[in-house]
Design a protein around this motif. Structure first.
Motif: not given
Length: 501
Positions: A125, A128-129, A131-133, A157, A161, A187, A194
């Motif tokens: 988990r 994935r988090l 990688e998302e950011y 992050a 989340s 960043r 977004t």
């Protein structure tokens, strides 16, 4: 509030006529702030202007005495509902809230991992988090082993989340080098695209122009100005913060130090494995020598070695021709070296002691015989320091923890100079302090040099370095440039980044 298409036009976050008092002190008076969705909004002001109090209201750490806070046009949750606040707002502080002994994955899902932790699933988990950011960090890594930049990105992050779309960044660049700052700003711009809303707090005004859309100025607990950044030039912004026009980059030239002036500090072949190699530097009495470089240049480790916080693996430090025993702060003090360390909270102050006790620690033995400290003599000396260094405090007996960042740093400087050292070592002395405190601190440094103290000043701030007689630039552990007074910003930045001109 909605527009013709039905979309909400309410601010992402809003403080409406908020006030806050602590006893007889008004920390915030009738301050309003509205931040548009997806914008990066700067909040600036001198230490003590009310920024921290406003942040405490926007994060639900405290409720306002009057006024209200709203998110997306809806009232903020009760202060007691911490989960609701975490889903709306997060703050990335200058001092990291990451728990160093836990893994990155554990920090990301702290108090959210469930009663039965499945470690493999938790790390997946987390991966994935991250990688998302676009955070390039191993989820299994120990958080304490991360760099400052990586810890900040993990905190961002973690906040996102939890559902927060409003992030407060409090002095996020204070401990980053130029390259890391550029990456962070990239960043932040991507997050803003977004729809993430950010409140950016900084004492470095050039950063406001680099990354923010709108700026709000607080002064003396009151709202002074809110305007698009493009509409407020540097001098106008400083004037709003201070209440008067000032020229921060105008530095009065110092008279040159005579070539025959004795060398007060000599570094010969100084080496610290994995930090710096073969450093040879002479600093004459009354001379201010600046040292700068990237975060990996070794500049901070070099200063900490001179101040006794680190032990060199080779080479010597001498003061007035006498070798200084390595790796010992007491030995450095006894040799005549005063130190303003990088982290005033962890290394510079004893928070449970008073202003007087902190400012006079090195000279406490002079206040009475056989270990007895005369309170009257200590208080009198502390009052003199308070006046000399313009420390804004209720008095010598006030706890040092009650001071703003700039005034706390003045106490650290007062302590470093209390024993009239022959050498003064400073590490990022103006980081995280307001513009007026910077002037006071640097003025005190110039005065000390004028009285004959040799100064070695490590700093990332060009405005600090303008006060130096010469500036040494370190790159990958070595001195790669020595720039006399009158250097250009381009020269320094190019040398710091390892770019030939």
């Amino acid at each position: 509030m909605t527009d013709a298409t039905g979309a909400s036009t309410a601010p992402a976050v809003e403080a409406v006529h908020t006030s806050k008092r602590f006893g007889a002190t008004t920390a915030l008076h009738d301050v309003s702030l509205a931040i548009a969705p997806g914008s990066t909004h700067a909040l600036v002001g001198r230490n003590g202007a009310g920024k921290s109090t406003l942040v405490s209201l926007l994060t639900g750490l405290q409720g306002p005495d009057s006024g209200a806070v709203a998110f997306d046009g809806r009232p903020a949750p009760p202060v007691s509902d911490r989960a609701a606040w975490r889903s709306r707002v997060a703050c990335v502080f200058q001092r990291s809230t990451i728990i160093p002994d836990l893994s990155v994955a554990e920090n990301l899902f702290l108090n959210r991992q469930g009663d039965l932790v499945r470690w493999g699933a938790l790390r997946r988990r987390a991966a994935r988090l991250l990688e998302e950011y676009a955070v390039d960090v191993d989820p299994a890594a120990r958080a304490g082993d991360l760099g400052v930049e990586q810890r900040q990105l993990v905190e961002i992050a973690r906040a996102l989340s939890q559902g927060a779309r409003f992030i407060i960044l409090d002095e996020p660049t204070a401990r980053l080098d130029a390259t890391a700052i550029d990456r962070l700003f990239g960043r932040l711009r991507a997050l803003s695209a977004t729809g993430v809303t950010m409140l950016f707090i900084s004492h470095h005004l050039q950063e406001v122009y680099a990354v923010c859309d709108t700026v709000t100025v607080l002064r003396d607990a009151r709202h002074v100005l809110t305007a698009p950044v493009a509409d407020v030039d540097h001098d106008a912004l400083v004037a709003a913060m201070t209440g008067e026009a000032v020229g921060l980059t105008a530095v009065e030239p110092r008279p040159p130090v005579a070539a025959g002036t004795p060398v007060a500090l000599r570094l010969s072949g100084l080496t610290l494995r994995d930090s710096y190699t073969s450093i040879d530097v002479d600093v004459r009495a009354g001379e201010i020598v600046g040292v700068t470089g990237s975060g990996s240049s070794g500049k901070v480790a070099l200063a900490e070695t001179v101040g006794g916080l680190r032990r060199a693996t080779a080479g010597t430090v001498t003061v007035a021709g006498r070798p200084v025993p390595p790796g010992s702060v007491p030995a450095a003090l006894a040799a005549g070296i005063g130190l303003v360390p990088q982290d005033r909270h962890r290394e510079g102050l004893v928070p449970l002691l008073s202003v007087a006790e902190n400012a006079t620690l090195p000279i406490a033995a002079s206040f009475g015989p056989l270990g007895y400290v005369s309170p009257g003599r200590r208080t009198a000396t502390a009052r003199a320091f308070i006046d000399r260094y313009d420390i804004r405090t209720s008095g010598p007996s006030a706890p040092v923890s009650s001071l703003s960042g700039g005034n706390a740093q003045k106490v650290v400087l007062a302590r470093a100079l209390s024993a009239s050292p022959s050498v003064l070592v400073l590490i990022n002395p103006t980081a995280g302090v307001d513009v007026r405190s910077k002037e006071s601190l640097l003025g005190a440094v110039r005065t000390a040099a004028g009285d004959g103290t040799a100064v070695l000043m490590v700093s990332d701030e060009l405005d600090d370095l303008r006060h130096c007689d010469r500036v040494l630039v370190m790159f990958h552990g070595r001195v790669v440039a020595a720039l006399p007074a009158g250097w250009s910003d381009t020269e320094v930045v190019a040398a710091v980044e390892g770019v030939s001109q």
